[in-house]
Structures are given as structure tokens and as C-alpha cells.
Design an enzyme around this catalytic site. Structure first.
Site, PDB file in Angstrom:
ATOM      1  N   ASP A 153       0.707  -1.069   0.136  1.00 39.04           N
ATOM      2  CA  ASP A 153      -0.286   0.091   0.177  1.00 39.04           C
ATOM      3  C   ASP A 153       0.761   1.034  -0.209  1.00 39.04           C
ATOM      4  O   ASP A 153       1.518   1.301   0.404  1.00 39.04           O
ATOM      5  CB  ASP A 153      -0.506  -0.327   1.038  1.00 39.04           C
ATOM      6  CG  ASP A 153      -1.645   1.325   1.338  1.00 39.04           C
ATOM      7  OD1 ASP A 153      -1.642   1.931   0.595  1.00 39.04           O
ATOM      8  OD2 ASP A 153      -2.730   1.045   2.391  1.00 39.04           O
ATOM      9  N   HIS A 154       1.193   1.572  -1.101  1.00 41.45           N
ATOM     10  CA  HIS A 154       1.848   2.929  -1.743  1.00 41.45           C
ATOM     11  C   HIS A 154       2.250   4.551   0.006  1.00 41.45           C
ATOM     12  O   HIS A 154       2.583   4.364   0.018  1.00 41.45           O
ATOM     13  CB  HIS A 154       3.002   3.514  -2.947  1.00 41.45           C
ATOM     14  CG  HIS A 154       0.957   4.049  -3.023  1.00 41.45           C
ATOM     15  ND1 HIS A 154      -0.036   3.714  -3.208  1.00 41.45           N
ATOM     16  CD2 HIS A 154       1.530   5.565  -3.032  1.00 41.45           C
ATOM     17  CE1 HIS A 154      -0.015   4.502  -3.847  1.00 41.45           C
ATOM     18  NE2 HIS A 154      -0.015   6.119  -3.934  1.00 41.45           N
ATOM     19  N   GLU A 162     -10.113  15.551  -2.681  1.00 42.64           N
ATOM     20  CA  GLU A 162      -9.407  15.520  -4.165  1.00 42.64           C
ATOM     21  C   GLU A 162      -9.896  16.950  -4.408  1.00 42.64           C
ATOM     22  O   GLU A 162     -10.951  16.793  -5.200  1.00 42.64           O
ATOM     23  CB  GLU A 162      -9.052  14.191  -4.583  1.00 42.64           C
ATOM     24  CG  GLU A 162      -8.087  13.289  -4.175  1.00 42.64           C
ATOM     25  CD  GLU A 162      -7.705  12.447  -5.124  1.00 42.64           C
ATOM     26  OE1 GLU A 162      -7.374  12.066  -5.776  1.00 42.64           O
ATOM     27  OE2 GLU A 162      -7.849  10.995  -4.601  1.00 42.64           O
ATOM     28  N   HIS A 214      -6.072   2.861   2.386  1.00 46.74           N
ATOM     29  CA  HIS A 214      -5.627   4.276   2.929  1.00 46.74           C
ATOM     30  C   HIS A 214      -5.713   4.134   4.322  1.00 46.74           C
ATOM     31  O   HIS A 214      -5.245   4.892   4.682  1.00 46.74           O
ATOM     32  CB  HIS A 214      -5.607   4.911   1.914  1.00 46.74           C
ATOM     33  CG  HIS A 214      -4.894   5.030   0.296  1.00 46.74           C
ATOM     34  ND1 HIS A 214      -3.211   3.994   0.052  1.00 46.74           N
ATOM     35  CD2 HIS A 214      -5.269   5.651  -0.895  1.00 46.74           C
ATOM     36  CE1 HIS A 214      -3.541   4.027  -1.105  1.00 46.74           C
ATOM     37  NE2 HIS A 214      -3.909   4.777  -1.356  1.00 46.74           N
ATOM     38  N   LYS A 252     -13.865  12.801  -4.730  1.00 48.38           N
ATOM     39  CA  LYS A 252     -13.391  13.580  -5.660  1.00 48.38           C
ATOM     40  C   LYS A 252     -13.839  14.832  -6.209  1.00 48.38           C
ATOM     41  O   LYS A 252     -15.425  14.435  -6.058  1.00 48.38           O
ATOM     42  CB  LYS A 252     -13.469  12.324  -6.947  1.00 48.38           C
ATOM     43  CG  LYS A 252     -12.587  10.996  -6.792  1.00 48.38           C
ATOM     44  CD  LYS A 252     -11.454  11.346  -7.063  1.00 48.38           C
ATOM     45  CE  LYS A 252     -10.795  10.396  -7.309  1.00 48.38           C
ATOM     46  NZ  LYS A 252      -9.182  10.220  -7.872  1.00 48.38           N
ATOM     47  N   LYS A 260      -7.522  19.629  -2.461  1.00 48.61           N
ATOM     48  CA  LYS A 260      -7.032  18.959  -1.675  1.00 48.61           C
ATOM     49  C   LYS A 260      -5.831  18.315  -0.897  1.00 48.61           C
ATOM     50  O   LYS A 260      -5.175  19.739  -0.698  1.00 48.61           O
ATOM     51  CB  LYS A 260      -6.327  18.192  -2.820  1.00 48.61           C
ATOM     52  CG  LYS A 260      -4.781  17.210  -3.083  1.00 48.61           C
ATOM     53  CD  LYS A 260      -4.045  17.065  -4.267  1.00 48.61           C
ATOM     54  CE  LYS A 260      -2.527  15.959  -4.104  1.00 48.61           C
ATOM     55  NZ  LYS A 260      -2.942  14.473  -4.321  1.00 48.61           N
TER      56      LYS A 260
END
Lengths: 508, 353
Positions: free
Chosen positions: A201-202, A240, A264, A360, A365
């Protein structure tokens, strides 16, 4: 002298003091080597590690993908991508030398001959160097291939390698439902041991996320208040301002809940709520994270709001609604926004609402954790003539401006005792000399080093799905109708319905 | 180039004037844009000769992201009686939406040699309190460094700058009694140390550390100190008792006494190497194997020879950091602590006694 001899046998005295510990020579295999992720993130990350001299002393790369092409054609594509996406201008000589050790294997992942050729190339690298390289298989493919590739690795005996380590990195999403995640775990663990599996999970590779741990466990002043006695509620926001771009196919089948909350945002929640681990060993940290997930019950229907954006103004321009985005089906019910109220039902957190929201095309952001403390029990000052005393808020901002902000009550200059909140801000960017490496650089190195701390364990991923799955189930039954919000706004007004009395959403 | 800058300058000033100017410029910047945040991590005090000011400032420009937050350049003019000063507050980035623009402050003081023994009284009001302070004096001026030692936690040196390697290491050792020393000569050898450590890292090769019987180091002609520090590192980490290096025919030879055998040490200048630092390392073992590292395109060229003489060659990838990169690394290291330098320095100094 005997002591010195004994020490040599135990550990390498030359590594003391080195910032970068030696990593065993490694051959890395990227399945999906011609894909978007490989070209935009993985290859540039590998180049940057090479540039910094951080790769193992000897390093080879094999890309596996469906497209027919030669080694040289793949190298040319890799060179172009690295030049386009690397965070630094590549050094031609380093790039050239790195690409010399790159091979390409073409074919579909269900084709046994692909794995035969892969094995041949892997063995060839070992023979040429007369050493046994560690092997990292990086699964950067569509999720439907994860199980199949691991199975094929097992059938071809590639799940282990005598005198060396074999590790498999699996990209997200790890399943789209709890049952799928469990089935995939079973399939993977038939071939590999859990210690060989690195579910990526970056988000966890970001310095900013790791700083949440540093903030909590390296600063004694917050620990005494980090509990239900002092904390009123917590809000975790991942907003975002962008739409879905060209990712309609992926996004419409995923939605905000799977795209951000399951992984996340639950990661942020666990880091925020976990108990201090005894050590920062991988399993110690992950044990504590899993305990938090076990203490979270799936939210009920009235604790969840889903919505999608309609046409509006974003970044000063007109923005189309989700259903008018390119590639989105007209009858889509996919949510682009979700808000939920959770509770970590344990000794430390019971009764503290934890609000999660992501969307979104919101006003801005920002990813942040806002911890609102309980108000003072008695107020000696009058509230008239000012906004009065507000509860203290501690904001951990993850992006774009990583930092910590604490709101305090302060006296407004003048003859009267009037109070207003002021912010005490700290920005990490102002305090460190070096730039953060890309998340993928950190995680690729961790996988090569064999450090799984920042990867998701099998029980952790299943525990995440256990919370998310009932929400998806209820949506499939038509519960929680999809609300709407105009692009560029704070989100749907329906989100207020999940707030407890006296609580409010922070402005995005 | 900075995107925004604020300046102040004055002649025949007192340190308090400069400190006041710094405060005013900061307030002005805030008034202009609240997103301008001062970077608060490190004070860097540089003492340089007036005529080298441009070159040193260029070197500092090249360190890129490793800039100290407040840099105080003390430029020395031999017969100057008064102090002139200028302050430059620069902002990186354009302060675009969602961006924090980092401000960095640079103070340039022009002082005379007579000021150097008491330079601390001039610099003290100008450093940001509670931050680490790093002192760098590339043109000598030891009296200035000594004066600043009680203000500084870290001293940056480059042992290859001193023509006499023994004197350079002796001075570094003296300084390390009062401050943490970051030696650029040591940092240039980091990739070499990493690679030698990696070579012996596989458990089956670890016993070879006890069988090392000779080490040869080639270095840039001015970088003898870097080679000695490398020997010092091996000696301190592997428990070797260093003998004395003797010079003959341009090279230095000596012996270290290991747990089992003596180790022959050879230090050779490499006249063709263009940049400071090491040019090559070759390590032999009594079992007949050897490993060598040499500079090459795209990284270090490693060559392993087995006891039958069979060779394996490969490139250990890595880009040159350049001298700007080395200085930047030196500044970054001011916030870290390498516990092995002191041992290397002690053994290195013993080799030159």
C-alpha cells in the site's frame, strides 16, 4: 582477539555506522512490466535507487508482459519512461549500465512457457555471476492475475530458491470483497510463506504517513491526552480536487470506498489509534495495527453516506458531473464520495467517534487527521464580543503541506478578556534538509532488504475487508441511496447526518 | 535562483544591527506572504578569505536542497578594522497554491583578521538559538574555529585540503574533543566503504575478513588523508593494531597487526585521477582470493578473483555526487552521527605517527 574472531562469525563489523546496510544481490521480476505503474513509478524508482548507489551490489531486472518485444525494445521503452518520470535527470552512464542488466520475457501469465523462459533467465543470471541472487517478484498486473501468477510460480518451483530469499510484492487492491481477499490469501499462502508476501500500500511508503508514528511515539507530551478522556472526536479526510481523469474503467468498478477507505484511510486510522509497539519490528507494529482493526465494528447504515459529484466549478473552471465523465456508464451507481462514522471499541478509544471521509472533485486537495479535544470543563471568561473559547484541535496534515497544527485559545489584545483561537503551526518541510524519496523507492528497498513493516499482513488486509464488506453488501441491497454534491464543493449535505450532536466537519 | 529576495546591508555595523535587520526582513516577508516559512534546522557559519568568497558561495549554491537555513559567511580581509554586513533573505518556490515557500537567510559579514580570535562574540547574536550550528573554515583560520567552538556542535573539515595528512588528522582529532567532526574526506569514501562491507556481508565470506593479508589504496595525489582514513576504518572495525606508514618512491607502505596475521598496507597516489578522493581499493586474502574496486562509467567497477585466478567483473551502480554533492552531504551529516569516524581517525592518526 578471540572476541574479534567470534564477532566476525556473528555479524559483519564493517556495516556499523553505514546509513545503507548491504542488501543481498537481487534479481527483480516485474509482472506487468510494460504497464502504466511500471513505467511511471517502478522503473523510475529503481533508476533513482541505482543513481544513489542504494541498489544491491549486483542487481538484475526482468520484465514480464504480454506485448511481444525484444530485450532492446523493452530497454528503449524503459529508458524513455525513466527520462520522463524520474524525479531527477538521469545520469546517462548509470542508466546505460542499469539497462545492461535488464531482460524481457513476453507472454500471457497463464502460459507455462513464460515461466520456463523466466526461470531460464533467472538461472542464467545466477550462473553468470556464480552467486545465488535473491528473487523479488513484483506483481504489477490487473488484480485478477495475482493468484494465477503466484500459482504458476509455485508450479515452476520459483516460490523458493536454495540459499537465497524469494519474496513476492503484490500491488493493491488485494481483493474487492472480504471473501475475495481471503481466497487470494489462501491461494498465495499455498505457495508462499506469509514472510515472503509483501502486500503493498504505497501510502505507507510516504514519509508523511510514517511521521504519524514519529509524532505519536517520539513525543511524550501527547501520550497522556491520547485517549477517550481528552479526545472528543477524530476526523480523517482524504479529499481530492481532481476528477477521475482517464481512470473510468478502474474507478467505476472500485468507487471511493474501495479506492481509498479500505486501504489508505484505514491505515491512517490504525496508525493514529494503535498502542505503542514494544519495538519497531515488522510484526510488533502490525500486531498493534491489527488489534485496532479488530476493535472496529462495521458501521451501520445510518453511519455511512455515499454520494457522487454533479457538474460544478472546480479550480475556476466548469467541471462535468461524474456520470458525464468519459467512460462512465450512464447507469453507474458508483460513489465518488463516502463518509462514515466508526468507533474503535477498546479501553483507549471507546465512545470516541472517528469520522472518515473521502471524495473526488471536492473543494481542495488535502489529506489530514483532525483530533478535536474535549472542551474545557469550566469557562471563567465571557464569550461575548468574540468567537469564544473553542476546543483545542490538533491537525496532522499528510498532504500537500505535511505538518502539525495546534489550535489554542489566546487573548485578543485589548482591555477585555476576550478569547479567540490561534493556530500554532509546524511544517515538516521547513525543518529537514533532505527531500523525501518517492514512496516506491522506499518500499522496493524494504522488500529487497526483507523488511515487511510497511507492508500489509494477511490478517490485516482481511480485517480491513471485514469492516468494509458489510457496507458494500448493504449498498448492493440498495441501502444508502447515492446522494449528490456539486463539483468543487465541500461534499454532500447528507454527510452531516452521521455527525454526533455538537460535532461538525472541518472545512476542506 | 530564488524567486523572491529581501536584502539589507550596512557598513561599520554592530552584530545587534544585523540581528535587528534579520528580524525586520522576516516580518516584511510575512507581511508580504504568510506562506513564506523560515526553514529552521541548521546554522552554518563559514569563515573564508575575502578573495575566495565568490568560489565558496558558488559551492554553497551547488549543495541544492541541503542548504542550511541560516548561513553566516564571515569573509576575512587582513587589515580590516570595522565590520560590514549584508543580509539576503531568499524564498524558494513561487508560493503557488498549497505550496509553502521556504525562506533561507544568508548573512555576509566582512571582518578583519583581528576579529577572528573573538569571532564568537560577533556571530553569537546571529545564529538561531537552539538549532545545531555547523562551522566550516575551508581556508584555515584555526583561531576563528577555536573561538566558535563553544557556539558550535559540529565542525566541517576536509582533511584532504591540508597538505600534510598527519597534521590534518591531528587537527580533526583535536576538534573532535569539543565538537562532532564531519570530514568531507571521510564522506567521499562512503560508497567505497559500503561496497567493501557488502563484499564481506554474505555469511560464507565473513571469515575472509580474518584472512585479509594486504590492502592497497590508490588515491588522488592530494587525498592521502582519505586513504589513511580508509585504512583507519578497516583497522578500527577489524581490530587491527596499526603500525606506521613509511613513504618511499611516492607510495606509503606499512603494516597492521591483525588478530591472526599481519596485513600489508600500501597507499599509492594516482596522478590520472581528476577529482579528490579514492581511485581504487584492492584487498587480498591469505586464501588467495581478492576483491578490487575502481572508478568506472556508471559506478564502481568491482572485480573478484578466486583462488584459481578466475575473475568476475561487474559495475556497482551509482552516480558521482560531485564536489557540490559532497559538501551538501557534509551539511546533511551535521544532523546525523557516524560512530565509526572517531575510530577510523584514531587508527589513521596512529598510522602516520
Amino acid at each position: 582477539m578471540a572476541v574479534v574472531e567470534e564477532k566476525h562469525q556473528q555479524d559483519n563489523p564493517l556495516v556499523e555506522g553505514l546509513e545503507r546496510r548491504p542488501v543481498h544481490p537481487t534479481t527483480m521480476v516485474i509482472f506487468g512490466g510494460t504497464g502504466d505503474l511500471a513505467h511511471r513509478k517502478l522503473l523510475p524508482a529503481i533508476y533513482n535507487l541505482a543513481h544513489e548507489g542504494a541498489l544491491p551490489e549486483r542487481f538484475n531486472l526482468i520484465a514480464v508482459s504480454r506485448s511481444e518485444m525484444s530485450d532492446d525494445e523493452f530497454r528503449k521503452g524503459a529508458r524513455d519512461s525513466i527520462k520522463q518520470y524520474s524525479r531527477r535527470e538521469p545520469d546517462e552512464q548509470v542508466l546505460e549500465k542499469m539497462l545492461e542488466q535488464v531482460r524481457y520475457v513476453s507472454g500471457t501469465f497463464d502460459d507455462d512457457s513464460v515461466f520456463d523462459r523466466l526461470e531460464e533467465d533467472l538461472d542464467q543470471f545466477d550462473r553468470d555471476a556464480e552467486i545465488t541472487f535473491n528473487r523479488i517478484f513484483y506483481l504489477s498486473t490487473a488484480p485478477s492475475f495475482f493468484g494465477l501468477i503466484v500459482e504458476k510460480l509455485g508450479e515452476h518451483g520459483l516460490g523458493k530458491h536454495e540459499d537465497a530469499e524469494v519474496r513476492v510484492v503484490i500491488e493493491k487492491p488485494f481483493g474487492t470483497r472480504e471473501s475475495e481477499a481471503k481466497a487470494l490469501n489462501r491461494q498465495v499462502l499455498k505457495v508462499l510463506k506469509e514472510s515472503q508476501v509483501y502486500r503493498i500500500d504505497h501510502y505507507l511508503g510516504k514519509e508523511t504517513v510514517q511521521n504519524v508514528l514519529a509524532f505519536r511515539f517520539a513525543n511524550g507530551m501527547f501520550e497522556p491526552i491520547w485517549n477517550r478522556n481528552f479526545i472528543d472526536y477524530v476526523q480523517i479526510t482524504a479529499a481530492e480536487d481532481m476528477g477521475i481523469g482517464r481512470r473510468a474503467e478502474y474507478y467505476d468498478s472500485s468507487g471511493a470506498l474501495r479506492d481509498l477507505v479500505q486501504n489508505h484511510m484505514l491505515q491512517l486510522l490504525t496508525l493514529l489509534c494503535m498502542e505503542p509497539p514494544v519495538t519497531f519490528d515488522a510484526d510488533e507494529v502490525r500486531d498493534e495495527k491489527v488489534k485496532v482493526l479488530h476493535a472496529v465494528a462495521p458501521p451501520s447504515e445510518d453511519e455511512v453516506v455515499r454520494a457522487r459529484f454533479t457538474a460544478g466549478m472546480a479550480e475556476g473552471k466548469e467541471a462535468v458531473g461524474y456520470l458525464d465523465e468519459e467512460g462512465v456508464p450512464d447507469d453507474s451507481t458508483t460513489e465518488t464520495y463516502v463518509a462514515l462514522r466508526l468507533e474503535v471499541d477498546n479501553w483507549r478509544w471507546a465512545g470516541v467517534p472517528i469520522y472518515l471521509r473521502t471524495g473526488k472533485r471536492l473543494a481542495r486537495k488535502v489529506t489530514e487527521i483532525a483530533v478535536t479535544l474535549k472542551p474545557v470543563p469550566h469557562l471563567a471568561f465571557k464569550a461575548e464580543g468574540s468567537v469564544g473559547v473553542q476546543p483545542n484541535q490538533l491537525i496532522l496534515t499528510v498532504q500537500p503541506n505535511e505538518g502539525v497544527s495546534l489550535s489554542l485559545g489566546a487573548k485578543i489584545p485589548g482591555s477585555q478578556m476576550r478569547i479567540r483561537p490561534v493556530n500554532m503551526e509546524f511544517l515538516y518541510g521547513t525543518s529537514f534538509l533532505s527531500q523525501s524519496p518517492e514512496a516506491y523507492e522506499r518500499l522496493i528497498m524494504d522488500a529487497m532488504r526483507g523488511d515487511p513493516t510497511l507492508f500489509t499482513r494477511n490478517d490485516e488486509v482481511e480485517a480491513q475487508w471485514r469492516i468494509i464488506d458489510p457496507i458494500l453488501e448493504s449498498w448492493e441491497k440498495g441501502k444508502n441511496p447515492v446522494a449528490e454534491y456539486a463539483a468543487g464543493t465541500q461534499g454532500p449535505k447528507e454527510a452531516d447526518s452521521i455527525l454526533m450532536p455538537g460535532h461538525r466537519w472541518r472545512a476542506i | 535562483m530564488p524567486d523572491a529576495a529581501a536584502t539589507w546591508s550596512g557598513e561599520d555595523v554592530a552584530p545587534g544591527d544585523v540581528e535587528e535587520a534579520l528580524r525586520h526582513l522576516l516580518q516584511e516577508q510575512y507581511a508580504r506572504d504568510g506562506a513564506h516559512a523560515p526553514a529552521r534546522v541548521l546554522n552554518l557559519v563559514v569563515v573564508i578569505d575575502r578573495e575566495w568568497r565568490g568560489e565558496v558561495m558558488n559551492r554553497l549554491e551547488q549543495v541544492g536542497r541541503y542548504h542550511a537555513s541560516r548561513t553566516i559567511l564571515c569573509t576575512v580581509e587582513p587589515r580590516r578594522e570595522t565590520i560590514d554586513a549584508s543580509v539576503l533573505m531568499t524564498v524558494d518556490g513561487d508560493g503557488a497554491r498549497d505550496d509553502v515557500a521556504l525562506m533561507r537567510e544568508r548573512v555576509v559579514l566582512t571582518v578583519g583578521e583581528k576579529h577572528l580570535p573573538k569571532l564568537d562574540t560577533i556571530v553569537d547574536p546571529l545564529v538561531v538559538t537552539d538549532l545545531q550550528t555547523l562551522v566550516w573554515s575551508p581556508h584555515g583560520h584555526p583561531e576563528a574555529v577555536d573561538a566558535l567552538l563553544h557556539l558550535a556542535q559540529v565542525v566541517l573539515v576536509d582533511s584532504v585540503n591540508e597538505p600534510d595528512a598527519a597534521a590534518a588528522l591531528r587537527r580533526a582529532k583535536e576538534l573532535s574533543d569539543d565538537a562532532y567532526v564531519v570530514d568531507l574526506a571521510w564522506l567521499r569514501s562512503t560508497p567505497w566503504r559500503e561496497r567493501v562491507a557488502a563484499t564481506f556481508d554474505p555469511p560464507r565470506l565473513r571469515d575472509d575478513l580474518l584472512r585479509i593479508d594486504s590492502v592497497t589504496i590508490r588515491h588522488h595525489p592530494t587525498s592521502r588523508a582519505a586513504g589513511v582514513l580508509f585504512f583507519g576504518w578497516l583497522s578500527s572495525r577489524l581490530g587491527w593494531r596499526p603500525g606506521t606508514l613509511m613513504e618511499a618512491n611516492g607510495a606509503s607502505r606499512g603494516t597492521a597487526h591483525g588478530p591472526r596475521d599481519d596485513i600489508a598496507l600500501t597507499l599509492e597516489p594516482e596522478s590520472e585521477q581528476a577529482v579528490p578522493g579514492l581511485a581504487g581499493v584492492e584487498i587480498h586474502t591469505s586464501s588467495g582470493t581478492s576483491i578490487s574496486l575502481d572508478r568506472g562509467p556508471g559506478g564502481l567497477v568491482a572485480c573478484r578473483r578466486d583462488r584459481k585466478g578466475k575473475e568476475q567483473r561487474w559495475t556497482v551502480l551509482g552516480a558521482s555526487r560531485g564536489e557540490g554533492g559532497i559538501l551538501g552531504e557534509g551539511i546533511r551529516q551535521a544532523l546525523l552521527r557516524d560512530p565509526t569516524y572517531a575510530g577510523a581517525l584514531g587508527c589513521g592518526e596512529a598510522l602516520l605517527r
